[in-house]
Design an enzyme around this catalytic site. Structure first.
Site, mmCIF file in Angstrom:
data_model
loop_
_atom_site.group_PDB
_atom_site.id
_atom_site.type_symbol
_atom_site.label_atom_id
_atom_site.label_comp_id
_atom_site.label_asym_id
_atom_site.label_seq_id
_atom_site.Cartn_x
_atom_site.Cartn_y
_atom_site.Cartn_z
ATOM 1 N N TYR A 137 5.765 76.976 97.232
ATOM 2 C CA TYR A 137 5.778 76.145 96.027
ATOM 3 C C TYR A 137 4.484 75.331 95.998
ATOM 4 O O TYR A 137 4.363 74.328 96.686
ATOM 5 C CB TYR A 137 7.002 75.230 96.059
ATOM 6 C CG TYR A 137 7.476 74.735 94.720
ATOM 7 C CD1 TYR A 137 6.585 74.558 93.665
ATOM 8 C CD2 TYR A 137 8.810 74.439 94.493
ATOM 9 C CE1 TYR A 137 7.022 74.114 92.434
ATOM 10 C CE2 TYR A 137 9.260 73.987 93.265
ATOM 11 C CZ TYR A 137 8.360 73.827 92.241
ATOM 12 O OH TYR A 137 8.783 73.384 91.015
ATOM 13 N N LYS A 184 4.541 80.165 93.690
ATOM 14 C CA LYS A 184 4.828 79.536 92.398
ATOM 15 C C LYS A 184 3.931 78.320 92.269
ATOM 16 O O LYS A 184 3.854 77.508 93.195
ATOM 17 C CB LYS A 184 6.293 79.108 92.364
ATOM 18 C CG LYS A 184 6.596 78.018 91.326
ATOM 19 C CD LYS A 184 8.067 77.795 91.177
ATOM 20 C CE LYS A 184 8.351 76.560 90.328
ATOM 21 N NZ LYS A 184 9.748 76.464 89.947
ATOM 22 N N LYS A 186 3.338 74.809 90.270
ATOM 23 C CA LYS A 186 3.832 73.795 89.345
ATOM 24 C C LYS A 186 2.683 73.434 88.419
ATOM 25 O O LYS A 186 1.665 72.878 88.838
ATOM 26 C CB LYS A 186 4.293 72.565 90.153
ATOM 27 C CG LYS A 186 4.722 71.371 89.353
ATOM 28 C CD LYS A 186 5.891 71.597 88.426
ATOM 29 C CE LYS A 186 7.038 72.354 89.009
ATOM 30 N NZ LYS A 186 8.188 72.572 88.163
ATOM 31 N N HIS A 313 16.238 77.612 91.875
ATOM 32 C CA HIS A 313 15.489 76.379 91.651
ATOM 33 C C HIS A 313 15.575 75.464 92.865
ATOM 34 O O HIS A 313 16.520 75.530 93.640
ATOM 35 C CB HIS A 313 16.097 75.678 90.425
ATOM 36 C CG HIS A 313 15.640 74.279 90.226
ATOM 37 N ND1 HIS A 313 16.476 73.196 90.370
ATOM 38 C CD2 HIS A 313 14.436 73.769 89.872
ATOM 39 C CE1 HIS A 313 15.811 72.090 90.099
ATOM 40 N NE2 HIS A 313 14.567 72.402 89.802
ATOM 41 N N SER A 314 14.582 74.602 93.003
ATOM 42 C CA SER A 314 14.627 73.602 94.080
ATOM 43 C C SER A 314 14.071 72.288 93.580
ATOM 44 O O SER A 314 13.378 72.228 92.564
ATOM 45 C CB SER A 314 13.809 74.142 95.256
ATOM 46 O OG SER A 314 12.988 73.173 95.816
ATOM 47 N N ASN A 315 14.404 71.237 94.287
ATOM 48 C CA ASN A 315 13.854 69.901 94.079
ATOM 49 C C ASN A 315 13.544 69.367 95.467
ATOM 50 O O ASN A 315 13.974 69.966 96.442
ATOM 51 C CB ASN A 315 14.905 69.012 93.402
ATOM 52 C CG ASN A 315 14.369 68.490 92.097
ATOM 53 O OD1 ASN A 315 13.218 68.070 92.030
ATOM 54 N ND2 ASN A 315 15.183 68.499 91.064
ATOM 55 N N HIS A 342 11.114 73.232 98.190
ATOM 56 C CA HIS A 342 10.134 72.166 98.446
ATOM 57 C C HIS A 342 10.042 71.872 99.943
ATOM 58 O O HIS A 342 9.322 70.964 100.346
ATOM 59 C CB HIS A 342 10.577 70.858 97.767
ATOM 60 C CG HIS A 342 10.410 70.810 96.278
ATOM 61 N ND1 HIS A 342 11.028 71.669 95.422
ATOM 62 C CD2 HIS A 342 9.712 69.944 95.487
ATOM 63 C CE1 HIS A 342 10.723 71.346 94.176
ATOM 64 N NE2 HIS A 342 9.916 70.308 94.185
ATOM 65 N N ARG A 396 14.031 57.937 90.791
ATOM 66 C CA ARG A 396 12.736 58.633 90.777
ATOM 67 C C ARG A 396 11.971 58.231 89.521
ATOM 68 O O ARG A 396 12.545 58.182 88.441
ATOM 69 C CB ARG A 396 13.008 60.144 90.790
ATOM 70 C CG ARG A 396 11.773 61.004 90.687
ATOM 71 C CD ARG A 396 12.137 62.480 90.802
ATOM 72 N NE ARG A 396 10.974 63.318 90.511
ATOM 73 C CZ ARG A 396 10.959 64.640 90.628
ATOM 74 N NH1 ARG A 396 12.041 65.283 91.017
ATOM 75 N NH2 ARG A 396 9.864 65.324 90.342
#
Ligand code: GKR
Ligand code: MG
Length: 416
Positions: A137, A184, A186, A313-315, A342, A396
């Site tokens: 990522y 990927k 961002k 998906h990830s965070n 991440h 956040r």
């Protein structure tokens, strides 16, 4: 009370280090928030879970803790329904309620696996792969968090990445350290032509390796169409170029590559319109909001029925989430793409005992121990909780943090 009944749900908010990663909303703050769950059964068995942080999610988990006491840990459908009913009056969005039911379901499955001596992947029907592929990522990023309010600058060992050469260098480091075989980026940070150039540079540096770009709805429909045309033959998919199902459907009409989302299809009621309008071809699942690991498995079946491909998906997250993502990804036959994670950005502060999970050759081997197969490091949990308390940080705010350094910065979506 039976031994498998839930005695208590212990909820611990934590804060851990995060580098200055840029996105369409601003820049990551030095601390990211998560919440760690310990579900204690009457016989003393403890199942663990990890949820995204923030004051609202913390409050909802405390509401859930009240209703699950006394329920059987094997009754996960009833546990989820009880939490859902408790939240419904104040949380109308099914997507929002999904974050809470998911976190508790993962802790239930971990406890079930520990009781049975079986890994969670077995409880999901068994694994169809022994290792799950993940993508590197990549983020545009500053070299360091600049000094602020008397706090010294915070550096890291990734360096700056603000142009195509910086992104290629970051990708090389990711590959060297973790063996990733797909990438990927961002996006949504710089004008589209600069991000197109970065993707072309990656394609040249890593020929034949799958590439994706995700600007998190920073573009109009027209800009999205332009970028899609320019990156024909370069991307395996383009993720959330523009906002909403109708907008994505407009882009999809002319897009030479599949469109993917973790933004416009995030609840069960979004599936029907997205299929009817042909808005997406790839769904990024995320057990953290789709209701848990079993619901994610069901979601995969729905996607199969409608010919949608699956990715994940990830965070910003730690090892309990990575273990859960790995188990569910291992149990989904139609996972067509490597998953996002991440983890390389945050793993130095992990809350689990090291050794059970390793990102190697771009994959994570499915843990074979009981439950999720990872153990909580209680000293580290205490340290990260202290950091949470001392920081005073409760939500956040990538945009607010960016404004501390660039007061003129405005959140604008679409920006281009
Ligand atoms: O960590 O900045 C970030 C990402 O932008 C994250 O917040 C997104 O949810 O990774 C996510 C995505 O794929 O959209
Ligand atoms: Mg995305």
């Amino acid at each position: 009370m039976s031994a498998t009944c839930i005695r208590e749900l212990i909820i611990t908010p934590i804060a851990f280090g995060d580098p200055p990663l840029l996105n369409s909303n601003g820049v990551h703050e030095p601390l990211a928030l998560r919440i760690i769950l310990q579900l204690v059964l009457e016989d003393g068995t403890v199942g663990i879970g990890e949820s995204p942080g923030g004051a609202a999610r913390l409050e909802r988990l405390h509401a859930a803790a009240k209703v699950v006491v006394g329920m059987d840990v094997f009754d996960t459908t009833a546990v989820s329904a009880a939490i859902d009913a408790a939240l419904l009056p104040t949380v109308p969005s099914s997507h929002e309620r999904g974050w809470t039911t998911s976190a508790v379901e993962v802790a239930c499955l971990d406890a079930q696996g520990r009781l049975l001596g079986r890994p969670v992947s077995d409880l999901l029907g068994g694994k169809v792969r022994d290792a799950v592929p993940f993508a590197a990522y990549l983020f545009y990023k500053w070299a360091e968090h600049p000094a602020l309010d008397g706090r010294a600058a915070i550096g890291d060992d990734w360096g700056e990445a603000l142009d195509p050469a910086g992104i290629v260098e970051q990708a090389r480091l990711m590959q060297e350290r973790y063996g990733f075989r797909s990438f990927k980026l961002k996006g949504g940070v710089f004008p589209p032509d600069e991000e197109i150039a970065a993707m072309r540079a990656l394609a040249e540096a890593f020929p034949g390796q799958p590439l994706r770009l995700d600007p998190n709805v920073a573009w109009t429909v027209e800009t999205s169409k332009y970028v899609a045309r320019e990156l024909d033959g370069v991307l395996e998919y383009l993720e959330d170029p523009t906002r909403g199902i109708p907008g994505m459907a407009e882009v999809a009409k002319d897009s030479p590559m599949p469109l993917a989302t973790n933004m416009c299809v995030i609840a069960w009621e979004h599936l029907r319109p997205s299929v009817e309008q042909g808005a997406i071809q790839v769904l990024l699942t995320d057990h953290h909001y789709w209701g848990g690991l079993r619901r994610t498995r069901e979601l995969a079946a729905v996607c199969e029925a409608f010919g949608l491909s699956l990715s994940m998906h990830s965070n910003s997250h730690l090892g309990i989430s990575l273990a859960a993502m790995t188990h569910v990804a291992a149990a989904i036959p139609n996972l067509d793409h490597s998953c996002d994670t991440h983890y390389p950005w945050n793993s130095a502060d992990d809350v689990i005992v090291p050794g059970a999970l390793e990102l190697r050759d771009g994959e994570v081997k499915v843990p074979t121990g009981p439950g999720l197969g990872v153990e909580l490091d209680h000293d580290q949990l205490e340290r990260l909780h202290r950091r949470y308390v001392d920081s005073g940080k409760r939500s956040r705010d990538d945009t607010g943090y960016m404004r501390r350094f660039r007061p003129e910065y405005e959140l604008k979506l679409p920006r281009w």
